[in-house]
Write a protein that holds these residues in place. Structure first.
Motif, PDB file in Angstrom:
ATOM      1  N   LEU A   1       0.840  -1.187   0.000  1.00 52.13           N
ATOM      2  CA  LEU A   1       0.000   0.000   0.000  1.00 52.13           C
ATOM      3  C   LEU A   1       0.877   1.239   0.000  1.00 52.13           C
ATOM      4  CD1 LEU A   1      -2.721  -1.001   2.646  1.00 52.13           C
ATOM      5  CD2 LEU A   1      -2.650  -1.505   0.198  1.00 52.13           C
ATOM      6  N   THR A   2       0.597   2.175  -0.900  1.00 51.49           N
ATOM      7  CA  THR A   2       1.378   3.402  -1.023  1.00 51.49           C
ATOM      8  C   THR A   2       0.440   4.590  -1.016  1.00 51.49           C
ATOM      9  OG1 THR A   2       3.035   2.268  -2.356  1.00 51.49           O
ATOM     10  CG2 THR A   2       3.071   4.663  -2.399  1.00 51.49           C
ATOM     11  N   GLN A   3       0.784   5.612  -0.223  1.00 51.23           N
ATOM     12  CA  GLN A   3      -0.021   6.833  -0.153  1.00 51.23           C
ATOM     13  C   GLN A   3       0.847   8.034  -0.506  1.00 51.23           C
ATOM     14  OE1 GLN A   3      -1.529   6.107   4.007  1.00 51.23           O
ATOM     15  NE2 GLN A   3      -3.429   6.886   3.098  1.00 51.23           N
ATOM     16  N   SER A   4       0.598   8.630  -1.666  1.00 46.18           N
ATOM     17  CA  SER A   4       1.234   9.898  -1.986  1.00 46.18           C
ATOM     18  C   SER A   4       0.504  11.004  -1.223  1.00 46.18           C
ATOM     19  CB  SER A   4       1.170  10.170  -3.490  1.00 46.18           C
ATOM     20  OG  SER A   4      -0.177  10.375  -3.887  1.00 46.18           O
ATOM     21  N   LEU A   5       0.990  12.244  -1.371  1.00 44.07           N
ATOM     22  CA  LEU A   5       0.361  13.366  -0.663  1.00 44.07           C
ATOM     23  C   LEU A   5      -1.096  13.515  -1.092  1.00 44.07           C
ATOM     24  CD1 LEU A   5       0.663  15.697   1.296  1.00 44.07           C
ATOM     25  CD2 LEU A   5       1.482  17.116  -0.599  1.00 44.07           C
ATOM     26  N   ILE A   6      -1.365  13.364  -2.397  1.00 47.09           N
ATOM     27  CA  ILE A   6      -2.747  13.489  -2.890  1.00 47.09           C
ATOM     28  C   ILE A   6      -3.601  12.348  -2.336  1.00 47.09           C
ATOM     29  CG2 ILE A   6      -4.199  13.570  -4.947  1.00 47.09           C
ATOM     30  CD1 ILE A   6      -1.865  14.693  -6.493  1.00 47.09           C
ATOM     31  N   HIS A   7      -3.039  11.136  -2.296  1.00 49.55           N
ATOM     32  CA  HIS A   7      -3.771  10.024  -1.699  1.00 49.55           C
ATOM     33  C   HIS A   7      -4.166  10.333  -0.263  1.00 49.55           C
ATOM     34  CE1 HIS A   7      -2.023   7.423  -4.974  1.00 49.55           C
ATOM     35  NE2 HIS A   7      -3.212   6.862  -4.869  1.00 49.55           N
ATOM     36  N   ARG A   8      -3.251  10.881   0.500  1.00 50.54           N
ATOM     37  CA  ARG A   8      -3.506  11.120   1.917  1.00 50.54           C
ATOM     38  C   ARG A   8      -4.549  12.208   2.121  1.00 50.54           C
ATOM     39  NH1 ARG A   8       1.904  10.768   5.471  1.00 50.54           N
ATOM     40  NH2 ARG A   8       0.308  10.285   7.013  1.00 50.54           N
ATOM     41  N   ILE A   9      -4.570  13.202   1.229  1.00 53.31           N
ATOM     42  CA  ILE A   9      -5.561  14.271   1.329  1.00 53.31           C
ATOM     43  C   ILE A   9      -6.972  13.709   1.213  1.00 53.31           C
ATOM     44  CG2 ILE A   9      -6.483  16.319   0.157  1.00 53.31           C
ATOM     45  CD1 ILE A   9      -3.601  17.077  -0.514  1.00 53.31           C
ATOM     46  N   PHE A  10      -7.148  12.751   0.298  1.00 59.08           N
ATOM     47  CA  PHE A  10      -8.475  12.176   0.055  1.00 59.08           C
ATOM     48  C   PHE A  10      -8.718  10.888   0.844  1.00 59.08           C
ATOM     49  CE2 PHE A  10      -7.692  14.647  -3.835  1.00 59.08           C
ATOM     50  CZ  PHE A  10      -8.861  15.398  -3.885  1.00 59.08           C
ATOM     51  N   GLY A  11      -7.759  10.490   1.696  1.00 61.15           N
ATOM     52  CA  GLY A  11      -7.930   9.263   2.471  1.00 61.15           C
ATOM     53  C   GLY A  11      -7.871   8.018   1.615  1.00 61.15           C
TER      54      GLY A  11
END
Length: 483
Positions: A98-108
Motif C-alpha cells: 500500500l502506497t499513499q502519496s500526498l494526494i492520496h492522503r488528502i483524500f484518504g
C-alpha cells in the motif's frame, strides 16, 4: 468474498496526471515555440482541447476498469475499445503493498500494488486509488483468503518482532548519509548555469559584491551554505523515512515509512537473495551502518531501484548479528572471519590510482606547469585509497554461507547463501597464477538480469576453497579463465 468494484473517482485525476506526464517530453518543443506572440492564442486553445481530451480519456478508463476478488483469484477487467480480463491466482501473489502519496492522503486513499511471482510488470496489477480501508481489506483478502479461521486466530495471538526508528535516529541517518553530496552537486550545477539564467547586469553586480566582502564574511556564508545543505539532507531523510517500522512475520518482512508519501512494503523472505551491510566513510568512523537486501523479481512494478530494499536505514555495526537473528534468521551468523588479500595483491589495488596520477602529472606539467603541485598532492591520495581498498577486501566461507567484503567508496559486506547463487567464477590471469592470486565473481538474481559481486586478487587457495564448497550446487557454474 467481495463484489465487483470500481476505483475511487480520484483515479480519474491520477490517470490524467499520468497521461500528461507521458506526453510532457513530446509537448516541450511545442510549448517553447508557443511563446511566440503570433501563435500563443492557438497554443492556449490547443492546450484547452488537450485537457478536455485527456480528462475524457481518464474518465472512460476509470469507467471501464473494475476488479473482483473471488475465493481463489483476483479478476481485473479493463480496456476502452478492446475489453481485457486478467485473472491472478492468489497462489501466485507474492506481496501486496500500500502506497499513499500526498494526494492520496488528502483524500484518504491508497494505491494497492499487487506483485506476482514473475518479474514482468505487465503480469502484476495495480489499483491506483481506493479508500484506505478498502485497500487494507483487499490486502487482507488476497493474503489470508485461503487460511482457516484457526490459523487467523493463531496469527492474531502470536507476537512478532518489530522495531520503529525515532526521529533522533532518522536525523542521525540523514546527517551521516550521502545526500548532502548530491545536494551540493545540484547546487553547483545551478551555480554553473546562473550566468545563463540571471541577467548579465545582475550577475556582474552580485559577483562584484561577493568579491568585495571580507574573507571572514565569505567563510561565514560558505559555512552557512554547508549547514543548509546538510540540514536539507537531514530533513529529506526524515520526510522519506518518517515512522519507519519493520516487522517480521512468519514468511515475510513488513515495512511502513514516509511522512508525505506513506508506503507499506511486503518482502517475501524466500525471495531475498543477499543481505548487504553498507558503511560509508562517515558511518564507518562512528561504528554505524545500514542493512539492505537484494530481492529477486519485479518489485513495485519492476522498477530497478525497488530491487534493493532497506531493512533498516541506520544501525550500530555491532548490533547487526542480533538484528539479523531477530528479523532475518535465515541469514544470521556471527561476524565472519574475513580472510584478506595477501601483500602481493597491493599493486592490483593501487595501479589504477597510480596510472591516473601519472597521466594527470604529465598533462598538467605540459599544459600548465604552474599548477603542477595539484596533481602531485593528489598522487599520495590516490595511492592511499588503493591501499584502503586492499585493506577492506576479503572473503569468508562457512557453508552454506559465503561472505564477501569490498569497497568502491563505501565498505560493503555481502552475505549470500549457496542456494541463491546463480553463477560462480574463479578468474586468473598469468600474473595472478605466478603470485597464487585469483578473483572471485558471483552473481545473484535481482529484479532485472542479476547483480554481480566481485573481489579481486584474493589468495588463490581461499577462492578455491569457496569454489569447492559452492560448485556442488547444480545451477552454479564454476570456471577458470586465463586472460
Amino acid at each position: 468474498m467481495m463484489s465487483e468494484k470500481r476505483l475511487h473517482p480520484a483515479a480519474i485525476l491520477f490517470q490524467f496526471i499520468k497521461s500528461l506526464k507521458d506526453m510532457a517530453l513530446g509537448l516541450l518543443p511545442i510549448i517553447v515555440i508557443s511563446f511566440n506572440g503570433d501563435t500563443l492564442w492557438y497554443a492556449v486553445i490547443g492546450a484547452a482541447v488537450l485537457v478536455v481530451l485527456l480528462s475524457l480519456m481518464a474518465f472512460v478508463k476509470w469507467l471501464r476498469f473494475s476488479y473482483l476478488i473471488t475465493e481463489d483469484e483476483l479478476q481485473i477487467k479493463q480496456g476502452i475499445v478492446i475489453r481485457k480480463e486478467r485473472r491472478i491466482s492468489k497462489n501466485r501473489i507474492q506481496s501486496i503493498d500500500l502506497t499513499q502519496s500526498l494526494i492520496h492522503r488528502i483524500f484518504g486513499l491508497t494505491k494497492v500494488q499487487i506483485e506476482t511471482a514473475g518479474s514482468d510488470e505487465n503480469v502484476d496489477a495495480s489499483l491506483s486509488a481506493v479508500l484506505f480501508s478498502e485497500g487494507e481489506r483487499v490486502q487482507s483478502e488476497l493474503k489470508t483468503g485461503k487460511r482457516t479461521s484457526l490459523e487467523d486466530e493463531e496469527e492474531v495471538e502470536k507476537e512478532y518482532p518489530s522495531e520503529t526508528l525515532g526521529y533522533g535516529r532518522l536525523a542521525l541517518t540523514g546527517a551521516t548519509s550521502d545526500n548532502a553530496i548530491i545536494i551540493l552537486g545540484l547546487m553547483w550545477l545551478l551555480y554553473s548555469q546562473a550566468n545563463q539564467i540571471i541577467p548579465d547586469e545582475v550577475y556582474e553586480q552580485v559577483t562584484t559584491w561577493v568579491l568585495s566582502l571580507a574573507i571572514q564574511v565569505l567563510v561565514f556564508f560558505l559555512l552557512l551554505s554547508v549547514f543548509i545543505v546538510w540540514g536539507a539532507g537531514v530533513l529529506w531523510t526524515i520526510v522519506k523515512y518518517g515512522n519507519f517500522t519493520i516487522t517480521r512475520y512468519d514468511k515475510e518482512l513488513y515495512m511502513t515509512y514516509g511522512l508525505l508519501e506513506k508506503r507499506q512494503r511486503t518482502i517475501p523472505v524466500h525471495r531475498i537473495q543477499a543481505v548487504i551491510v553498507k558503511e560509508n566513510l562517515i558511518r564507518q568512523l562512528f561504528g554505524l551502518c545500514y542493512v539492505y537486501v537484494e530481492v529477486a523479481g519485479g518489485v513495485s512494478g519492476g522498477r530497478m531501484e525497488e530491487g534493493t530494499v532497506y531493512m533498516l536505514p541506520l544501525l550500530k555495526k555491532k548490533r547487526v548479528p542480533a538484528f539479523l537473528e531477530m528479523y532475518l534468521p535465515e541469514y544470521y551468523r556471527e561476524e565472519p572471519g574475513i580472510k584478506r588479500p595477501p601483500l602481493a595483491a597491493i599493486p592490483y589495488y593501487v595501479w589504477k590510482g597510480a596510472l591516473v596520477s601519472i597521466i594527470a602529472v604529465i598533462a598538467v606539467f605540459y599544459f600548465s606547469p604552474s599548477w603542477i603541485a595539484v596533481p602531485l598532492v593528489a598522487v599520495p591520495i590516490f595511492l592511499s585509497w588503493g591501499l584502503f581498498r586492499w585493506q577492506t577486501a576479503g572473503i569468508a566461507v562457512d557453508d552454506p554461507y559465503l561472505n564477501l567484503r569490498f569497497r568502491k567508496i563505501s565498505r560493503e559486506t555481502v552475505t549470500l547463501q549457496k542456494r541463491r547463487l546463480q553463477a560462480f567464477e574463479k578468474n586468473e590471469n598469468w600474473l595472478y597464477k605466478r603470485q597464487q592470486l585469483a578473483t572471485i565473481d558471483v552473481a545473484i538474481l535481482n529484479n532485472t538480469a542479476g547483480r554481480h559481486f566481485i573481489v579481486s586478487a584474493l589468495k588463490e587457495k581461499d577462492v578455491t576453497e569457496a569454489s569447492a564448497q559452492f560448485s556442488s550446487v547444480p545451477h552454479i557454474h564454476t570456471s577458470e579463465q586465463e586472460r
